[in-house]
Design a protein around this motif. Structure first.
Motif: not given
Length: 299
Positions: A116, A171, A194, A200-201, A231-232, A234, A237, A240
């Motif tokens: 990250y 992840r 999300y 974005t989260w 934010q993560f 690009h 992520s 989900k």
């Protein structure tokens, strides 16, 4: 000559602690029949004091005035108290994490830092890491490599289309302040949602009683972060599917506790319904495995 000051000292000593709040010179001592001229005789011998004409002692009452603390100072004091309580909780939690930090937790944390691209800096007490949620620098031992699906639930990984080895996949992790880690498990008071429109989260606080609480390891409250984006980098992520199931369970708990109204969450609840439908269809094999696999891999 008569020593009125000695009498006042004797009276103060006799009636302690009743008179502890007032200096002896501030007492007024006189015989009952002298009350009408007490101002003249207060420093003279109380003439004529007897059992029938008792000695009178007058003194100012203890102060009951509220300390005039400026409003902003009261807020600072409350903030300091809450922060101290949060730090005490964090300290207790950190003690329990010590063994993990020296072994697998240390390795997992390093992998998350790299994946990250977490910023570091040297603080007064040593290395500090940037919490991915609060964006504040936190002492390394107060910045936790949190598992989204904890080790205790790793047997559920196949339900997400993942192997048991994925428990320590990057992840399945986020680096965040210890106070967030404490409240994230079990699914209950906070979650990450999300927002597909903003891509974005959003950090979501479901328990309103939590919003004024200081997040242990930081200077921020949970309320300050409510609905703020997380934010993560690009293409990096977290999964989900795991966060959505966590959010679903948290929202169900919030509805049960009447922290939120169902009408306010219809859109999110619909997303969870779609998620569960896909999982059921995957299990029964009623739809194309390729379509479900693509959805799983993309989230």
């Amino acid at each position: 000559p008569f020593d009125i000051d000695a009498l006042k000292d004797a009276v103060k000593a006799k009636f302690a602690p009743l008179l502890d709040h007032v200096p002896a010179p501030n007492l007024k001592v006189y015989a009952a029949n002298q009350e009408q001229i007490e101002d003249l005789l207060v420093h003279q011998a109380p003439a004529g004091a007897t059992r029938d004409n008792p000695l009178v002692v007058k003194y100012p009452p203890p102060s009951t005035a509220k300390t005039n603390v400026p409003e902003h100072l009261e807020e600072v004091l409350l903030f300091m108290r809450d922060k101290q309580e949060a730090e005490q909780e964090a300290s207790m939690y950190t003690d329990k994490q010590t063994m993990r930090e020296t072994a697998s937790q240390h390795n997992f944390k390093e992998e998350l830092i790299s994946h990250y691209q977490v910023c570091k800096q040297q603080g007064k007490g040593g290395e500090e890491l940037e919490c991915m949620v609060t964006k504040q620098f936190v002492p390394r031992d107060k910045c936790i490599a949190g598992h989204l699906l904890p080790h205790s639930n790793r047997t559920f990984l196949p339900s997400y289309g993942l192997s048991h080895l994925a428990i320590n996949d990057v992840r399945n992790g986020i680096l965040w302040a210890i106070g967030i880690e404490q409240k994230f498990h079990p699914p209950k008071e906070i979650c990450l949602l999300y927002d597909p429109f903003a891509s974005t989260w959003k950090f979501t606080v479901l328990n309103p009683l939590l919003r004024d609480k200081i997040i242990a390891g930081t200077n921020k409250t949970f309320g300050e972060l409510h609905l703020q984006p997380v934010q993560f980098p690009h293409g990096k992520s977290p999964w989900k599917r795991i966060l959505w199931v966590h959010a679903k369970l948290s929202i169900e708990n919030a509805l049960l506790n009447k922290w939120i109204e169902a009408t306010e969450w219809e859109g999110e609840i619909e997303k969870f319904a779609d998620l569960l439908r896909l999982r059921r269809e995957q299990k029964r094999g009623e739809e194309s495995d390729a379509a479900v696999t693509k959805w799983l891999e993309s989230t």
